[in-house]
Design a protein around this motif. Sequence first.
Motif, PDB file in Angstrom:
ATOM      1  N   VAL A  11     -11.068  27.588 126.877  1.00 51.76           N
ATOM      2  CA  VAL A  11     -10.870  27.020 125.540  1.00 51.76           C
ATOM      3  C   VAL A  11      -9.520  27.436 124.968  1.00 51.76           C
ATOM      4  O   VAL A  11      -8.788  26.620 124.406  1.00 51.76           O
ATOM      5  CB  VAL A  11     -12.022  27.419 124.608  1.00 51.76           C
ATOM      6  CG1 VAL A  11     -11.745  26.974 123.174  1.00 51.76           C
ATOM      7  CG2 VAL A  11     -13.343  26.805 125.089  1.00 51.76           C
ATOM      8  N   GLY A  12      -9.169  28.719 125.103  1.00 50.43           N
ATOM      9  CA  GLY A  12      -7.887  29.176 124.575  1.00 50.43           C
ATOM     10  C   GLY A  12      -6.709  28.456 125.196  1.00 50.43           C
ATOM     11  O   GLY A  12      -5.770  28.048 124.503  1.00 50.43           O
ATOM     12  N   SER A  13      -6.753  28.262 126.511  1.00 54.25           N
ATOM     13  CA  SER A  13      -5.666  27.552 127.185  1.00 54.25           C
ATOM     14  C   SER A  13      -5.601  26.096 126.735  1.00 54.25           C
ATOM     15  O   SER A  13      -4.504  25.534 126.571  1.00 54.25           O
ATOM     16  CB  SER A  13      -5.857  27.620 128.700  1.00 54.25           C
ATOM     17  OG  SER A  13      -5.774  28.962 129.151  1.00 54.25           O
ATOM     18  N   ALA A  14      -6.766  25.474 126.534  1.00 57.86           N
ATOM     19  CA  ALA A  14      -6.776  24.096 126.044  1.00 57.86           C
ATOM     20  C   ALA A  14      -6.222  24.015 124.629  1.00 57.86           C
ATOM     21  O   ALA A  14      -5.525  23.052 124.272  1.00 57.86           O
ATOM     22  CB  ALA A  14      -8.195  23.537 126.094  1.00 57.86           C
TER      23      ALA A  14
ATOM     24  N   GLN B 244     -10.549  20.564 131.484  1.00 56.51           N
ATOM     25  CA  GLN B 244     -11.798  19.850 131.701  1.00 56.51           C
ATOM     26  C   GLN B 244     -12.448  19.490 130.365  1.00 56.51           C
ATOM     27  O   GLN B 244     -12.163  20.070 129.320  1.00 56.51           O
ATOM     28  CB  GLN B 244     -12.742  20.644 132.616  1.00 56.51           C
ATOM     29  CG  GLN B 244     -13.055  22.063 132.162  1.00 56.51           C
ATOM     30  CD  GLN B 244     -14.445  22.195 131.580  1.00 56.51           C
ATOM     31  OE1 GLN B 244     -14.897  21.324 130.859  1.00 56.51           O
ATOM     32  NE2 GLN B 244     -15.110  23.310 131.881  1.00 56.51           N
ATOM     33  N   ALA B 245     -13.339  18.499 130.417  1.00 58.09           N
ATOM     34  CA  ALA B 245     -13.810  17.824 129.208  1.00 58.09           C
ATOM     35  C   ALA B 245     -14.507  18.745 128.214  1.00 58.09           C
ATOM     36  O   ALA B 245     -14.294  18.631 126.999  1.00 58.09           O
ATOM     37  CB  ALA B 245     -14.754  16.679 129.604  1.00 58.09           C
ATOM     38  N   VAL B 246     -15.364  19.654 128.694  1.00 59.12           N
ATOM     39  CA  VAL B 246     -16.152  20.472 127.776  1.00 59.12           C
ATOM     40  C   VAL B 246     -15.269  21.440 127.005  1.00 59.12           C
ATOM     41  O   VAL B 246     -15.401  21.584 125.777  1.00 59.12           O
ATOM     42  CB  VAL B 246     -17.258  21.224 128.543  1.00 59.12           C
ATOM     43  CG1 VAL B 246     -18.029  22.143 127.603  1.00 59.12           C
ATOM     44  CG2 VAL B 246     -18.216  20.227 129.204  1.00 59.12           C
ATOM     45  N   VAL B 247     -14.331  22.107 127.701  1.00 55.96           N
ATOM     46  CA  VAL B 247     -13.468  23.048 126.979  1.00 55.96           C
ATOM     47  C   VAL B 247     -12.477  22.292 126.092  1.00 55.96           C
ATOM     48  O   VAL B 247     -12.147  22.744 124.990  1.00 55.96           O
ATOM     49  CB  VAL B 247     -12.745  24.019 127.931  1.00 55.96           C
ATOM     50  CG1 VAL B 247     -13.741  24.856 128.708  1.00 55.96           C
ATOM     51  CG2 VAL B 247     -11.805  23.310 128.874  1.00 55.96           C
ATOM     52  N   TRP B 248     -11.990  21.131 126.532  1.00 56.01           N
ATOM     53  CA  TRP B 248     -11.066  20.357 125.694  1.00 56.01           C
ATOM     54  C   TRP B 248     -11.761  19.900 124.425  1.00 56.01           C
ATOM     55  O   TRP B 248     -11.190  19.990 123.322  1.00 56.01           O
ATOM     56  CB  TRP B 248     -10.521  19.142 126.444  1.00 56.01           C
ATOM     57  CG  TRP B 248      -9.405  18.475 125.703  1.00 56.01           C
ATOM     58  CD1 TRP B 248      -8.067  18.717 125.828  1.00 56.01           C
ATOM     59  CD2 TRP B 248      -9.522  17.478 124.668  1.00 56.01           C
ATOM     60  NE1 TRP B 248      -7.342  17.944 124.952  1.00 56.01           N
ATOM     61  CE2 TRP B 248      -8.219  17.171 124.220  1.00 56.01           C
ATOM     62  CE3 TRP B 248     -10.602  16.834 124.076  1.00 56.01           C
ATOM     63  CZ2 TRP B 248      -7.969  16.240 123.210  1.00 56.01           C
ATOM     64  CZ3 TRP B 248     -10.358  15.909 123.068  1.00 56.01           C
ATOM     65  CH2 TRP B 248      -9.048  15.617 122.647  1.00 56.01           C
ATOM     66  N   GLN B 249     -12.994  19.427 124.555  1.00 55.09           N
ATOM     67  CA  GLN B 249     -13.724  18.940 123.383  1.00 55.09           C
ATOM     68  C   GLN B 249     -13.982  20.066 122.388  1.00 55.09           C
ATOM     69  O   GLN B 249     -13.970  19.847 121.169  1.00 55.09           O
ATOM     70  CB  GLN B 249     -15.052  18.314 123.820  1.00 55.09           C
ATOM     71  CG  GLN B 249     -15.786  17.598 122.694  1.00 55.09           C
ATOM     72  CD  GLN B 249     -17.108  17.041 123.150  1.00 55.09           C
ATOM     73  OE1 GLN B 249     -17.898  17.716 123.810  1.00 55.09           O
ATOM     74  NE2 GLN B 249     -17.370  15.795 122.802  1.00 55.09           N
ATOM     75  N   THR B 250     -14.195  21.263 122.886  1.00 52.16           N
ATOM     76  CA  THR B 250     -14.349  22.416 121.994  1.00 52.16           C
ATOM     77  C   THR B 250     -13.024  22.773 121.331  1.00 52.16           C
ATOM     78  O   THR B 250     -12.959  23.041 120.130  1.00 52.16           O
ATOM     79  CB  THR B 250     -14.876  23.618 122.779  1.00 52.16           C
ATOM     80  OG1 THR B 250     -16.114  23.279 123.409  1.00 52.16           O
ATOM     81  CG2 THR B 250     -15.080  24.826 121.876  1.00 52.16           C
TER      82      THR B 250
END
Length: 408
Positions: A11-14, A354-360
């Motif tokens: 999440v932090g990287s996204a 990836q989608a889940v971490v980007w969406q968060t």
Amino acid sequence: MRILLVGAGGVGSAITRIAARRDYFEHMVVADYDLGRAEAAVAAVAGVGAAGRFGSAKVDAGDQVAVADLLREHRCDVLLNATDPRFVLPLFAAAHDVGAHYLDMAMSLSHPHPERPYELCGVKLGDDQFARAEEYRASGLLALVGMGVEPGLSDVFARHAADELFDEIEEIGVRDGANLTVDGYDFAPSFSIWTTIEECLNPPVVYEKERGWFTTAPFSEPEVFDFPEGIGPVECVNVEHEEVLLIPRWVDAGRVTFKYGLGDDFIAKLKTLHELGLDRTDPLTVPTDHGPARVSPRDVVAAALPDPATLGDRMRGKTCAGTWVKGTKDGRPREVYLYHVVDNEWSMREYGSQAVVWQTAVNPVVALELVATGAWTGAGVLGPEAFPARPFLDLLGEYGSPWGMREQ
């Protein structure tokens, strides 16, 4: 705005990759206990936007003094917490110590009722933060809590429904589902397994206006929910989540629930971990070649599974976060599902996440932009529901990831 981002995992990287395309902040320091991970997050946005806006640092998120020193050193006025919930309280306190605003995506941990865990609440998610609300308010500081996707965007949807779509709300149910698969793995959670275990094996909380907050058994009240944009029907069950604790504080609703589409196989694996005691967080003494070591069983499980941030190239499908609302408008019954879908192929192509971490990750970046521009203002410990929803939803569309609504 000068931001200290603590946590350079998925999440932090996204967050850095999304924020690099926006110009509302002057500087962001990416800090992690693993300096190499923080440096990699910064290197990934080199050449995007203005030069020199990102820096890296090493910090232990559990060391309140060290975090406070880092905030002072870099003159940061906001701490953005992208770590797992174990570190909420020291980061939350460090921000207040130096007069910085605070934002997180998961709230302080709960503790089940010691005698009747599947009926009564013990310490609820976020209770330890709300206990310090007056300190933040008196200091003129904002702690914006639960500002990811769930909680976060789902709460914004609840506020939008109350403001614009309904006159009276009978029930609000956050519903999360996906059709994601991971090539080459039989079991590879798309989000932190540490947090997933915490959410799924704790007693779920339900809110009813006449009864208040109460708990049920894990995985209770199964229902099949039909998710949009090709995801289709997914069985969802009650899971402990912050929305149930946040929404009733600002939105008038008869009932609030959170249900997650886990699937029988995932539930069975979580139950097995619990039966074996591998969901425990208390350290055990484990013999090693170098002598005894104190290790948390849950940390071992997390270490044995692939890092969700590395799964993007193997993932296929979409993830959906959303809020189902039932009530009346102009004297007529109404049901809607407000939702946000992210296709993994799109998020990998556009951001390398990836989608889940980007969406968060996109939601705290949007929220901080609203704070920076003055569209959202406040002091104290506030959830997303405490702010007008329309500016957030409009800005989310500008980020290239619009939301949707389906009449049920």
